[in-house]
Design a protein around this motif. Structure first.
Motif, mmCIF file in Angstrom:
data_model
loop_
_atom_site.group_PDB
_atom_site.id
_atom_site.type_symbol
_atom_site.label_atom_id
_atom_site.label_comp_id
_atom_site.label_asym_id
_atom_site.label_seq_id
_atom_site.Cartn_x
_atom_site.Cartn_y
_atom_site.Cartn_z
ATOM 1 N N TYR A 1 0.836 -1.205 0.000
ATOM 2 C CA TYR A 1 0.000 0.000 0.000
ATOM 3 C C TYR A 1 0.868 1.252 0.000
ATOM 4 C CZ TYR A 1 -3.132 3.704 1.438
ATOM 5 O OH TYR A 1 -3.822 4.883 1.502
ATOM 6 N N GLY A 2 1.931 1.246 0.803
ATOM 7 C CA GLY A 2 2.826 2.408 0.833
ATOM 8 C C GLY A 2 3.432 2.678 -0.530
ATOM 9 N N THR A 3 3.841 1.625 -1.219
ATOM 10 C CA THR A 3 4.418 1.773 -2.555
ATOM 11 C C THR A 3 3.386 2.308 -3.544
ATOM 12 O OG1 THR A 3 5.994 -0.036 -2.178
ATOM 13 C CG2 THR A 3 5.508 0.543 -4.465
ATOM 14 N N LEU A 4 2.191 1.739 -3.505
ATOM 15 C CA LEU A 4 1.144 2.159 -4.440
ATOM 16 C C LEU A 4 0.677 3.582 -4.170
ATOM 17 C CD1 LEU A 4 -1.009 -1.105 -4.627
ATOM 18 C CD2 LEU A 4 0.790 -0.323 -6.190
ATOM 19 N N ALA A 5 0.613 3.961 -2.892
ATOM 20 C CA ALA A 5 0.194 5.328 -2.554
ATOM 21 C C ALA A 5 1.182 6.342 -3.123
ATOM 22 C CB ALA A 5 0.084 5.477 -1.039
ATOM 23 N N ALA A 6 2.488 6.027 -3.030
ATOM 24 C CA ALA A 6 3.507 6.924 -3.574
ATOM 25 C C ALA A 6 3.386 7.015 -5.095
ATOM 26 C CB ALA A 6 4.897 6.427 -3.178
ATOM 27 N N LEU A 7 3.109 5.891 -5.744
ATOM 28 C CA LEU A 7 2.954 5.905 -7.205
ATOM 29 C C LEU A 7 1.712 6.673 -7.631
ATOM 30 C CD1 LEU A 7 3.984 2.267 -8.231
ATOM 31 C CD2 LEU A 7 5.311 4.380 -8.423
ATOM 32 N N ALA A 8 0.646 6.552 -6.859
ATOM 33 C CA ALA A 8 -0.581 7.288 -7.184
ATOM 34 C C ALA A 8 -0.336 8.792 -7.105
ATOM 35 C CB ALA A 8 -1.706 6.880 -6.234
ATOM 36 N N ILE A 9 0.402 9.219 -6.088
ATOM 37 C CA ILE A 9 0.733 10.639 -5.947
ATOM 38 C C ILE A 9 1.586 11.101 -7.122
ATOM 39 C CG2 ILE A 9 2.043 12.299 -4.565
ATOM 40 C CD1 ILE A 9 1.195 10.700 -2.085
ATOM 41 N N ALA A 10 2.565 10.271 -7.524
ATOM 42 C CA ALA A 10 3.429 10.617 -8.655
ATOM 43 C C ALA A 10 2.622 10.717 -9.945
ATOM 44 C CB ALA A 10 4.534 9.563 -8.798
ATOM 45 N N ALA A 11 1.661 9.835 -10.118
ATOM 46 C CA ALA A 11 0.830 9.868 -11.326
ATOM 47 C C ALA A 11 -0.012 11.135 -11.382
ATOM 48 C CB ALA A 11 -0.067 8.629 -11.372
ATOM 49 N N VAL A 12 -0.546 11.521 -10.233
ATOM 50 C CA VAL A 12 -1.344 12.750 -10.169
ATOM 51 C C VAL A 12 -0.469 13.965 -10.459
ATOM 52 C CG1 VAL A 12 -2.672 14.264 -8.656
ATOM 53 C CG2 VAL A 12 -3.062 11.795 -8.599
ATOM 54 N N ALA A 13 0.742 13.980 -9.894
ATOM 55 C CA ALA A 13 1.657 15.106 -10.114
ATOM 56 C C ALA A 13 2.040 15.205 -11.588
ATOM 57 C CB ALA A 13 2.907 14.927 -9.254
ATOM 58 N N ALA A 14 2.298 14.048 -12.208
ATOM 59 C CA ALA A 14 2.649 14.055 -13.630
ATOM 60 C C ALA A 14 1.484 14.554 -14.466
ATOM 61 C CB ALA A 14 3.054 12.649 -14.067
ATOM 62 N N LEU A 15 0.288 14.136 -14.106
ATOM 63 C CA LEU A 15 -0.908 14.552 -14.840
ATOM 64 C C LEU A 15 -1.087 16.063 -14.768
ATOM 65 C CD1 LEU A 15 -3.367 13.557 -16.425
ATOM 66 C CD2 LEU A 15 -4.558 13.255 -14.252
ATOM 67 N N LEU A 16 -0.836 16.624 -13.602
ATOM 68 C CA LEU A 16 -0.970 18.079 -13.438
ATOM 69 C C LEU A 16 0.116 18.840 -14.185
ATOM 70 C CD1 LEU A 16 -1.860 18.231 -9.618
ATOM 71 C CD2 LEU A 16 -3.411 18.509 -11.563
ATOM 72 N N SER A 17 1.261 18.163 -14.423
ATOM 73 C CA SER A 17 2.390 18.823 -15.082
ATOM 74 C C SER A 17 2.279 18.808 -16.597
ATOM 75 C CB SER A 17 3.708 18.146 -14.677
ATOM 76 O OG SER A 17 3.906 18.223 -13.276
ATOM 77 N N VAL A 18 1.392 17.966 -17.105
ATOM 78 C CA VAL A 18 1.254 17.840 -18.560
ATOM 79 C C VAL A 18 0.321 18.936 -19.070
ATOM 80 C CG1 VAL A 18 0.594 16.323 -20.464
ATOM 81 C CG2 VAL A 18 1.628 15.353 -18.416
ATOM 82 N N ILE A 19 0.848 20.136 -19.133
ATOM 83 C CA ILE A 19 0.047 21.262 -19.609
ATOM 84 C C ILE A 19 0.619 21.859 -20.892
ATOM 85 C CG2 ILE A 19 -0.851 21.860 -17.336
ATOM 86 C CD1 ILE A 19 1.337 23.943 -17.069
ATOM 87 N N SER A 20 1.867 21.470 -21.219
ATOM 88 C CA SER A 20 2.476 21.964 -22.460
ATOM 89 C C SER A 20 3.434 20.914 -22.991
ATOM 90 C CB SER A 20 3.232 23.285 -22.217
ATOM 91 O OG SER A 20 4.379 23.038 -21.409
#
Length: 252
Positions: free
Chosen positions: A161-180
């Motif tokens: 769960y700890g590993t997956l939670a960190a990956l979920a946060i990274a995925a959200v951060a990457a999604l927010l960064s994809v603006i250009s």
């Protein structure tokens, strides 16, 4: 997939897996949407994004391959503890009570009677009590083995769960960064690195639980050997030593 409700940390882990899957799919859709607005003439901007998307796709394939090892067979720590308690309560403790009730100090035979019959009881009863106590010990060993397995399984899922939670946060951060287009390669590179670290962590966690299950297997084999050593026959009383009236002498 195993139904929800098995265990809170397992349910949370499975939910994180679904979240990661959704966010990665959303990320691909968003990147493709941004790229659709870039003309081919700007290939210098497009090619780094393509490489990043290919790298992400390959790394996600590794991730799902690692997840397959436990995705559909999550285990059930609560059920293991339930069975462990049954071995203790219904077998270990009850057999222990029986052993205590038939021990020589609890029987009136050697107090009220003498002769060959009483001596036969003296010889046989300790062996029977020893057999019962051995069965009690085996029941408790099985309980402890199952509890250790349940604890190890919960620890495994807590780490997952700890590993997956960190990956979920990274995925959200990457999604927010994809603006250009300019920012996409860096966001993808960071996410690919995080997923790679997550895959390594997952395999380390799997290795730890594999070691535990191997140890449990050794314990179970040792318990089976002890069961075999008990023998197939129960210590029987020699009834020939008490078949005649002279074999029984009531103490005055």
């Amino acid at each position: 997939m195993t139904a929800a409700g098995v265990n809170p940390v397992i349910d949370q882990s499975l939910e994180k897996l679904r979240e990661i899957e959704d966010k990665i799919r959303e990320l691909f859709d968003k990147v493709n949407d941004v790229m659709s607005w870039v003309p081919d003439i700007l290939s210098d901007l497009i090619e780094p994004v393509r490489r990043g998307m290919n790298a992400l796709n390959a790394k996600m394939a590794e991730f799902w391959d690692a997840i397959k090892r436990f995705w559909k067979d999550v285990g059930d720590p609560a059920k293991l503890r339930q069975v462990a308690a049954e071995w203790s309560d219904r077998i270990g403790d009850r057999i222990g009570d029986i052993a205590g009730s038939v021990s020589l100090d609890k029987l009136k035979t050697n107090i009220e009677w003498s002769g060959k019959a009483a001596e036969t009881y003296k010889v046989t009863v300790p062996a029977q009590v020893a057999g019962l106590n051995s069965l009690k010990d085996l029941g408790l060993q099985i309980r402890n083995s199952l509890v250790n397995l349940a604890n190890g399984l919960e620890s495994f899922w807590t780490q997952i769960y700890g590993t997956l939670a960190a990956l979920a946060i990274a995925a959200v951060a990457a999604l927010l960064s994809v603006i250009s287009v300019v920012g996409i390669p860096a966001a993808l590179a960071i996410l690919v690195g995080m997923i790679g670290a997550g895959v390594a962590s997952i395999f380390t966690t799997i290795s730890a639980v594999d070691s535990l299950t191997n140890s449990i297997g050794v314990e179970q084999t040792a318990i089976q050997d002890k069961v075999d050593s008990l023998g197939a026959t129960w210590p029987r009383i020699n009834t020939e030593s008490m078949s005649h009236s002279t074999d029984w002498k009531r103490r005055s």
